[in-house]
Every structure is written in C-alpha cells, then in structure tokens.
Design a protein around this motif. Structure first.
Motif, short mmCIF file in Angstrom:
data_model
loop_
_atom_site.label_atom_id
_atom_site.label_comp_id
_atom_site.label_asym_id
_atom_site.label_seq_id
_atom_site.Cartn_x
_atom_site.Cartn_y
_atom_site.Cartn_z
N LEU A 1 64.09 26.43 49.47
CA LEU A 1 63.68 26.33 48.07
C LEU A 1 64.61 25.34 47.37
O LEU A 1 65.83 25.51 47.39
N ILE A 2 64.02 24.33 46.76
CA ILE A 2 64.80 23.32 46.04
C ILE A 2 64.46 23.41 44.56
O ILE A 2 63.31 23.20 44.16
N GLU A 3 65.47 23.75 43.76
CA GLU A 3 65.29 23.85 42.31
C GLU A 3 66.17 22.80 41.64
O GLU A 3 67.38 22.79 41.81
N ALA A 4 65.53 21.94 40.86
CA ALA A 4 66.27 20.88 40.17
C ALA A 4 65.40 20.35 39.05
O ALA A 4 64.17 20.49 39.07
N PRO A 5 66.01 19.71 38.04
CA PRO A 5 65.24 19.22 36.90
C PRO A 5 64.23 18.15 37.29
O PRO A 5 64.36 17.48 38.32
N THR A 6 63.23 18.00 36.45
CA THR A 6 62.28 16.92 36.61
C THR A 6 63.00 15.58 36.63
O THR A 6 63.89 15.33 35.83
N GLY A 7 62.62 14.72 37.59
CA GLY A 7 63.20 13.39 37.67
C GLY A 7 64.56 13.33 38.35
O GLY A 7 65.23 12.30 38.29
N SER A 8 64.97 14.43 39.01
CA SER A 8 66.31 14.46 39.61
C SER A 8 66.32 14.07 41.09
O SER A 8 67.35 14.15 41.73
N GLY A 9 65.17 13.68 41.63
CA GLY A 9 65.13 13.25 43.03
C GLY A 9 64.81 14.34 44.02
O GLY A 9 65.20 14.25 45.19
N LYS A 10 64.06 15.38 43.60
CA LYS A 10 63.70 16.47 44.52
C LYS A 10 62.87 15.96 45.69
O LYS A 10 63.05 16.40 46.82
N THR A 11 61.95 15.04 45.40
CA THR A 11 61.06 14.57 46.45
C THR A 11 61.84 13.90 47.58
O THR A 11 61.63 14.19 48.76
N GLU A 12 62.77 13.00 47.23
CA GLU A 12 63.57 12.33 48.26
C GLU A 12 64.48 13.32 48.98
O GLU A 12 64.72 13.18 50.18
N THR A 13 64.98 14.33 48.25
CA THR A 13 65.79 15.36 48.89
C THR A 13 64.97 16.10 49.95
O THR A 13 65.42 16.30 51.09
N ALA A 14 63.75 16.50 49.57
CA ALA A 14 62.88 17.21 50.51
C ALA A 14 62.50 16.33 51.69
O ALA A 14 62.51 16.78 52.85
N LEU A 15 62.18 15.07 51.43
CA LEU A 15 61.79 14.17 52.52
C LEU A 15 62.96 13.92 53.47
O LEU A 15 62.77 13.86 54.70
N ILE B 1 59.34 23.70 52.88
CA ILE B 1 60.22 23.31 51.78
C ILE B 1 59.42 23.43 50.50
O ILE B 1 58.36 22.80 50.36
N LEU B 2 59.90 24.24 49.57
CA LEU B 2 59.21 24.47 48.30
C LEU B 2 60.01 23.85 47.17
O LEU B 2 61.23 24.06 47.08
N LEU B 3 59.33 23.12 46.29
CA LEU B 3 59.99 22.41 45.21
C LEU B 3 59.56 22.95 43.86
O LEU B 3 58.39 23.26 43.64
N SER B 4 60.52 23.03 42.95
CA SER B 4 60.22 23.46 41.59
C SER B 4 61.38 23.10 40.68
O SER B 4 62.52 22.96 41.15
N ALA B 5 61.09 22.94 39.40
CA ALA B 5 62.19 22.78 38.44
C ALA B 5 63.06 24.02 38.47
O ALA B 5 64.29 23.95 38.54
N THR B 6 62.44 25.16 38.43
CA THR B 6 63.13 26.42 38.66
C THR B 6 62.10 27.53 38.84
O THR B 6 60.95 27.38 38.43
N LEU B 7 62.51 28.61 39.44
CA LEU B 7 61.63 29.74 39.68
C LEU B 7 62.29 31.01 39.17
O LEU B 7 63.51 31.19 39.34
N PRO B 8 61.53 31.90 38.54
CA PRO B 8 62.09 33.21 38.20
C PRO B 8 62.59 33.92 39.46
O PRO B 8 62.04 33.74 40.55
N ARG B 9 63.61 34.72 39.29
CA ARG B 9 64.26 35.35 40.44
C ARG B 9 63.26 36.20 41.24
O ARG B 9 63.27 36.18 42.47
N HIS B 10 62.41 36.97 40.54
CA HIS B 10 61.48 37.85 41.27
C HIS B 10 60.49 37.04 42.10
O HIS B 10 60.05 37.46 43.17
#
Length: 897
Positions: free
Chosen positions: A313-327, A485-494
């Motif tokens: 699970l990758i949580e990071a702000p919009t525009g922070s490079g999540k896609t390249e991190t996941a790739l 690999i799941l990407l999101s700005a953030t996810l609630p804990r539950h």
C-alpha cells in the motif's frame, strides 16, 4: 505405443470442408500440440515455473510432469461417440466397417454434448475403482486420492469457459446406459481413454518416476491459474490457420516423436504471440525519471523495499510520484522473477488512457524484445500478432463454437480483455474485478493477473460492493503467488486493515501512522517504510485558500457563473467539478448563454467533459482537455472546463481556480490536486491557489446523496471545511481529516437526520458487500461481455450499457457509421464497445430506455436532420439527444422547453 493404438481412431479437429490439407487432425496429435505449447511456455518462463512449484511444493520436474500430463488430458472427453459424430463422415472414415445403425444418435445428443464436462465425468467413472480403493485408506483428517485429482481435472476440462463443478463426476447426462447404442461402441471409447491415459503416463510421468498409481500434488488454491494457463495454451495449440500446427490425419509418428517435433514449433508460437517477457535488469527508480530529475519523496524508499511477493500500500499526496514509485518497485519484482507482466488498473477510462500515454514512454525501460503494451481499448499490433480475429472468429471446424481457436478469437475480439495477455496492460478496475465473478473464461483474466504485478490506482475511490470484489481479487492474487500494489493519497485505517486482511494479514494497525507511508504485507505482520530518516524528502507544506458557497442543492447560480466567465476573460483556467452529468450539461448550456450575452469570452472557450459519450467522442474530448489544461497546455487565453468526477483522478490537469460541489473528503483532496499542480506564471488575482466549494444551505443533499450515499461523510467534510477558517494545510490534512471523517464512532454533535441516514447507509453498504461476496460464489455461467462487466462490478449509478443507433434508409448504423447488420463475431463486440456508453441503472428501472437484449444491451434508435450532428429520440415519456459536444442527455417530455 504402437501406431495401431485405439486412440488413433478419434479426431480432435475436423474441417467443414477439405479445401486445403487434411480434413481432420487426430485427437492424440492435437492434445500433444497443446502440451507442446505448455512445455514451451514452461521452458521460456521462470515465473510460470516458480508459480506452479510454489503452489504444489514438489520438485520442478514432478510439477512439469503432472502439468503436461493433465494439459494433454484436456480433451479426453472427445473420446466419446457423441462428440465424434459432430463430424460423422470423419468418424466413419476412421472407423471403417462400423454399421451406421449401431451408431445412430439423436441430433440433440450430439449438438448439446459438452466434451469438457464429459471428460471430467469419464476420468472419474473410468478410474472410480482406483479412487475408491485408495480413498478407503484415508482417515477423516487426510486428503483422499480423488480430492487431489479433481482440482487438476476440473481446471483442464473447464478450458472452454467454466471450471468444471464437482457434481459432473456423477452427472447422468453423460451416461450411455439409455442411448441404445451397441455396448461394443462405448467399450471402444472406454478402451481408447484408458490407452490414452497409459500413453500419457509413459510419455510424461514415467521419466520422473511417477505412475498412474501416484497422486498429483495438492492444487486447490491454484486452480484458477491452471485453468487459465490450459485455456491459453489450447488456444495457441489449436491455431490451424497457420503453417505451424498443420492437420495430420494419419498415425504417422509415435507420440514421443510427435511431441519432440512439435516443441520447436510451439516455441516459435509462444514467442511470436508476445506472451514471453524479456525483462531488463533493475536499474533503480532514477532510470524511470527524466535525466534532470532525481528520485524524491517516496521514490527514495524503493531501494529499501524487499523483493518479495506481497501486498504493498502506497499512500502519498497527489503529484508526489506514486506512479513511478509503484512502477519501480514492480520492476524490481519483475527483475527478481516474481512476475512476468504488469497490469495497471485505474478507476475510469480517462485515467486508463492517460496512464497508457505515460507507460508508453517507460515500458521499454522495463522490457526488451518488443514490449506488448495493451490498452483496454486494444492495439491493432497486438491483435495481429496474437491472432487474426476475423479468421479466428469464423467457425471452420465441426466443433463450431466449441472450437478453441474460435473461442479465443471471440474472447479477444473484445479488446478490453487483451490487457491480460501482454507484458503491460492498462485497464479500468472493472476488468480486474470481473476475474472473480462467474463469467465465462474469468480464469483467463485471473491467470493474466496472477502472472503479473497488479497495480490498482486511486484505491480509495471504490464503494463497499467493489471492495467486496477487490478483496477476493487480492485473495486470489496471494494464492497465485503474485503481488499487488495499491495506490492512494491516503486510506482510512479500517479500510487498510480490510485490504491487509484479504491478503492474510490480520494484525491491527497502529493508531498513529507516518505520512507518506509504504505498508508491505508478505507472509507475516505488515512492515512500514516512511521518510523518518529522510526528512528532507518529506512533501513540502503548503496551504490552499478555500471559500464555502452555500447554494440550494449545491447548484451554481448565475452570479458564480458570471464570475467564472470574468476569470476566464482575465486569462484564468477555471474548472467546475459537478457530481452529476445532468448538472454539468445544464451548467454548460447556461454558461454559454451568459458568455454570448456578455461578449467577454467565446462559447468555444467553455468545455464539457464527462463519461456519457461514446468512446470515439469521449476520446476526442479527453485529448482536447489534456491538450488545453495539461502540463503543456495552451494558455494563451482563459478557458472554463465543466466536468464530472472524470477529472479528479490520475489526470495531470492544472487549473488556476477550482470550484467543486461538496463531495467526500478524500475525493475533495483529489480534486484539489488539480489546482496549481505545476509551477508556472498565473494570471492576475490567481497567484495563490483558489478553491471554492459549493455546500448546501440545509441538510438536503438532493441527488448528491445518491452519488455519495454516506451522508455522514458529506456532513463531516463540510464541518471540517467550516472549521478550517479559510485555509487547508497540506499534507498534514490527509491524515488529520480523513481518519475522523471515516471514523465509525459518532462525533456526538451529528444531526438526527444525519444519524438516521447513516444507519440506513451502513445497512445498505453491508448488504452490498455481502451481495458482492455471494455473487462471487454463485453458480452462474454468464457471457464475459462489456454490459455484464458494467452490471456485475458496479453497485452505483453507472450500470446499463446503451447503444445509440442512427436510423437511415440504409438501415440501423452505429454512430461511427458501421451498419449493424454488417457486424460479425470478429468485430461486433469491439465496435459496439466503441459506440456505446453507460447510463444510470435507474433509467432502465423507470422504463425510460428500451429493455436489454440477451447480451445486456439497450439499443436506442435515434434520428437526425440531414447534415445535423445532433441525434434525437423519444422513448417512455422522455426525450433524448446526443451530440459529440454534450453527450447523451435525457429530459422528461413534459419539461422540454
């Protein structure tokens, strides 16, 4: 085995004509053709070998022996007179001297005979005594012999669409007792099956010290992968329209010789089909970036992540490079032999298209040797490379629709499925979710996902129903030994805990978590990776000024619309995000009227973008939006974009002023991420990002509560906006707002109306989640069509596929001009998909669109004046219009102007 063995009297494929070459292909040779493709794929794919070995926990030679043995059994049900009489002349030619009166069957018995299920039945019946003798030695806690055989058999005999169910082993429809055929005929079939089993034992099992008295290794959790693998190798091994797997009508060569001679042919077939991957050595995330860019934020963590199968699970702000991190992490897994392909699933068609453009630039850095990059709406190069659809879809054999090559063509004719057989596939998440639903050939999707690293973007965007399906996808991916690999700005804990639980990790997450954060679940408790030791890489803090605009039903008034026009006149790029398509369409009409009246901007400076267009028009809209508002957008004059949720996710758009109707907090942040996304000069008055949120002046959320039925989340989001006092501080707001908004416990000050609606929502959401889980396990056999995908994977607004057709003197035409009567199996699904659109399921329930046909499509006849782009229709008391600029609109006839 001698060349006079009984199984040489059976055909596996028979042409309807004898124009070229032999008229039929012997069944044992066809089975070995398919086994040769399996052997070639096995030899060329470390991932396939790794997957099957991990699933069975036995040595590689033993797994290979059992795999080839069972794949070669996939058509054993064809050793049956009922199948052979599908081409009676061929059967009589192979069995001269058989009196016709001794072999007479009713046409229905022949036509409806299912050789896949029959094969499962006959293996059990033919070996029933052997299973019974072995099973009596097993105690209640031990695994019986039949229990070990049946998942292998169910998978390979189900290669024509559905894994064979357990009850078919005793299904009397396959019994020969009441058919009135001479017993000697059925005995010949039984002898041939027994001889074939012994031949395969000698060819595949004996070389590794196994016999038919041995049991295969346990496979239950890996059945989907085997079924998908067997189906694809059967497709390739059935390719009779090439010069490779030519028909052979004579027992000209012993089985071992035939198999060895077919191996190099199979190797070239697998290679040319583009399903083998040549992966570049992992060179680090920097290799995926532009030369002038260095890894930043989460991208710097990639080197710390372990190369192992698991859920990330990758949580990071919009525009922070999540896609390249996941790739980059996916590349590390590919290079380590943990996968051989990549599937990127996104929430909408627009985001999938945008991701395709990005991956086109990066795919060659991950793979060598001609990467097969496949978008959900297909690529001609892949189609031509894998098969000739028009040729493949035309039944030329006596098997007709049972023919594997025909089924392959018809399955791939819907290009949204091709993503599962390339090196890199990009699709909407629906195409992944349907892999766990009871549709035909769902195991081919499951196999494609299982051999891949699955990346799901914007994972926060899905409702409880879709999460019920996604959890099963993750469960199956883990069972297949794969990674996700799941990407999101953030996810609630539950929500995170539910996703981790589906991967087998039941550990509770800590109350306080770092941000940004990578969470990795393998076989043990989750591991966490953050930037605590790299504080210089933490996302920069910034503030967005926000104003709340109270408006009845969240509707923009003329004052706000005029302010948007004034801003565009000053050079600003303005976006209004609406929650409903109807509101977006109506708003554009008013804006264009006001623009014409004011003379400050031209009407063509006002754009509309939503999902209710046919594909070709939507693609043109999307391209225009990216061209105008993207990173390299033309900004010589101000513009206004009125859009729906299609702009909130994974699209690189940049606006000076963003106005949005109230929506859940996580989606609000996604929309805000399109505001001042890039560093560039701004027009006067917009040097700082400006966010305006339309909120209700009471507790009536109107139809917005239909789109976002969790009213508590809307109300809580509004309360936090009120408390923000005009400023939202990023990135801390992600954790600080999303957790309390989605917290299960009441705040204590929530209005009674909100509490009541929340209680109803929770009940409905729980029921939707349960419905999804039940649907997964229902014994259905549905067509894998786009309309069924839309209906089965969504529990919300979008759900019914409408096909607008233009009526003319030449007949009914799709909107691209194709005559409906000219559609055939090779292009029907594709062209309908490109010329259809989704509408709310409520339209069907209210009777405002025509009923669905047998394929789940609603055909809407429409008319137009000569040369007019606008089409109109009337149905069920409603008036419809379709225009390439505005899409499909619907109004009650009594309310028409």
């Amino acid at each position: 085995m001698a060349l006079d063995a009984g199984f040489y009297r059976y055909w596996g494929k028979a042409r309807n004509d004898a124009d070229t070459g032999d008229r039929y292909h012997l069944l044992p040779y066809h089975c070995l053709d398919v086994a040769a493709v399996a052997a070639a794929w096995w030899a060329g794919s470390p991932v396939i070998r790794r997957r099957f070995c991990l699933a069975t926990s036995v040595s590689e030679p033993e797994v290979q022996a059992w795999l080839l043995f069972f794949v070669a059994l996939h058509d054993i049900g064809k050793f049956d007179l009922r199948f052979q009489l599908k081409s009676a002349p061929v059967w009589y030619a192979l069995n001269p001297g058989k009196p016709a009166e001794d072999c007479s069957l009713a046409p229905l018995e022949i036509r409806t005979f299912n050789h896949g299920r029959a094969g499962y039945y006959w293996i059990y019946q033919d070996l029933k005594n052997r299973f019974a003798e072995d099973d009596e030695f097993f105690g209640p806690e031990e695994t019986s012999s039949w229990t070990l055989w049946k998942p292998w058999l169910a998978a390979v005999t189900g290669h024509h669409g559905a894994i064979t169910d357990e009850h078919y082993k005793d299904d009397r429809q396959f019994s020969t007792d009441l058919l009135g055929i001479a017993p000697c005929v059925w005995q010949q079939d039984a002898d041939a099956r027994q001889a074939w089993l012994q031949a395969l034992e000698e060819l595949f099992l004996h070389p590794v010290g196994l016999t038919l008295k041995d049991d295969p290794p346990e496979l239950s959790s890996f059945q989907t992968m085997l079924a998908g693998f067997c189906s694809v190798v059967d497709w390739l091994g059935s390719c009779a329209d090439t010069d490779r797997f030519i028909y052979d009508a004579q027992p000209s060569e012993d089985l071992a010789g035939w198999f060895e001679r077919r191996l190099p042919v199979a190797e070239s077939m697998v290679r040319d089909a583009g399903i083998l991957s040549e992966i570049q050595p992992f060179s680090g995330v920097a290799h995926l970036l532009k030369p002038e860019h260095a890894p930043r934020q989460l991208q710097t963590l990639v080197a710390d992540l372990p190369a192992q199968s698991g859920l990330t699970l990758i949580e990071a702000p919009t525009g922070s490079g999540k896609t390249e991190t996941a790739l980059a992490y996916a590349w590390q897994l590919l290079a380590g032999g943990y996968a051989e392909s990549l599937i990127f699933a996104l929430p909408t068609q627009a985001t999938a298209n945008a991701m395709f453009s990005r991956l086109e630039l990066l795919a060659s850095k991950l793979f060598t040797g001609g990467t097969e990059l496949v978008l959900a709406h297909g690529r001609a190069a892949f189609q031509a490379r894998f098969l000739n659809l028009k040729s493949a879809c035309r039944p030329r054999t006596a098997q007709q629709q049972e023919e594997a090559w025909v089924q392959c063509g018809q399955w791939l004719a819907q290009s949204k499925k091709r993503v599962f057989l390339g090196q890199v596939g990009i699709c909407t998440v629906d195409q992944v979710l349907v892999s766990v639903l009871p549709v035909r050939h769902n195991f081919v999707r499951g196999f494609g996902i299982g051999r891949s690293v699955l990346i799901v973007d914007e994972v926060h965007a899905y409702d409880r129903y879709m999460y019920g399906l996604l959890e099963e996808v993750l469960h199956q991916q883990r069972a297949a030994g794969g990674s996700a690999i799941l990407l999101s700005a953030t996810l609630p804990r539950h929500q995170k805990e539910a996703l981790l639980k589906s991967w087998g990790s039941a550990a509770a997450l800590p109350e306080q978590q770092a941000y940004p954060l990578v969470t990795l679940a393998g076989d043990g408790d989750p591991r966490f990776f953050d930037l605590a030791w790299r504080p210089e890489q933490l996302p920069p803090a910034f503030a967005v000024r926000v104003e709340l605009l109270e408006r009845p039903q969240l509707l923009p008034d003329e004052q706000l619309l005029q302010a948007m026009i004034d801003a565009a006149a000053s050079g600003a790029q303005v976006c209004l995000v609406c929650n409903l398509v109807d509101i977006a369409q109506q708003t554009v009409a008013v804006l264009r009227r006001l623009a014409e009246q004011s003379g400050k901007i031209e009407q063509d400076q006002i754009d509309l973008f939503h999902a209710r267009f046919v594909f070709n028009d939507r693609q043109a809209k999307e391209d225009a939006v990216l061209r105008q508002f993207g990173p390299e957008g033309e900004r010589s004059q101000g513009r206004i974009l009125v859009a729906t949720q299609v702009v909130e996710q994974s699209l690189d758009l940049d606006f000076d002023w963003l106005i949005t109707q109230l929506c859940p907090v996580d989606l609000l942040f996604q929309r805000t991420g399109r505001l001042h996304r890039h560093q560039r000069p701004r027009p006067p008055g917009f040097a700082e990002p400006k966010l305006s949120v339309l909120v209700p002046d009471d507790l009536d959320y109107a139809l917005h509560g239909v789109i976002y039925p969790n009213i508590r989340v809307l109300w809580r989001t509004q309360q936090l906006l009120l408390r923000a006092e005009g400023l939202i501080h990023f990135p801390g707001v992600y954790r600080d707002w999303i957790e309390p908004v989605y917290a299960a416990l009441p705040w204590g000050d929530e209005p009674e109306q909100v509490e009541k609606q929340t209680e109803q929502f929770e009940q409905e959401a729980y029921a939707a989640h349960c419905n999804a889980r039940q649907l997964i396990r229902r014994a259905l056999d549905l067509d894998d069509s786009d309309s069924n995908v839309a209906l089965l994977t969504r529990d919300g607004e979008m759900g019914v596929t409408v096909v607008p057709i233009r009526l003319s003197t030449q007949g009914a035409c799709l909107l691209d001009g194709t005559l409906v009567a000219a559609l055939d199996d090779s292009n029907r699904f594709e062209l309908i998909s490109l010329n259809s659109l989704s509408v709310p399921a409520g339209w069907l329930r209210k009777g405002s669109i025509p009923d669905l046909d047998e394929q789940g499509l609603s055909w809407l006849p429409m008319y137009s004046e000569a040369g007019d782009k606008e089409l109109t229709a009337e149905f069920g008391g409603w008036c419809f219009t379709y225009h390439p600029d505005t899409g499909l609109q619907r109004k009650e006839q009594g309310l028409m102007e």
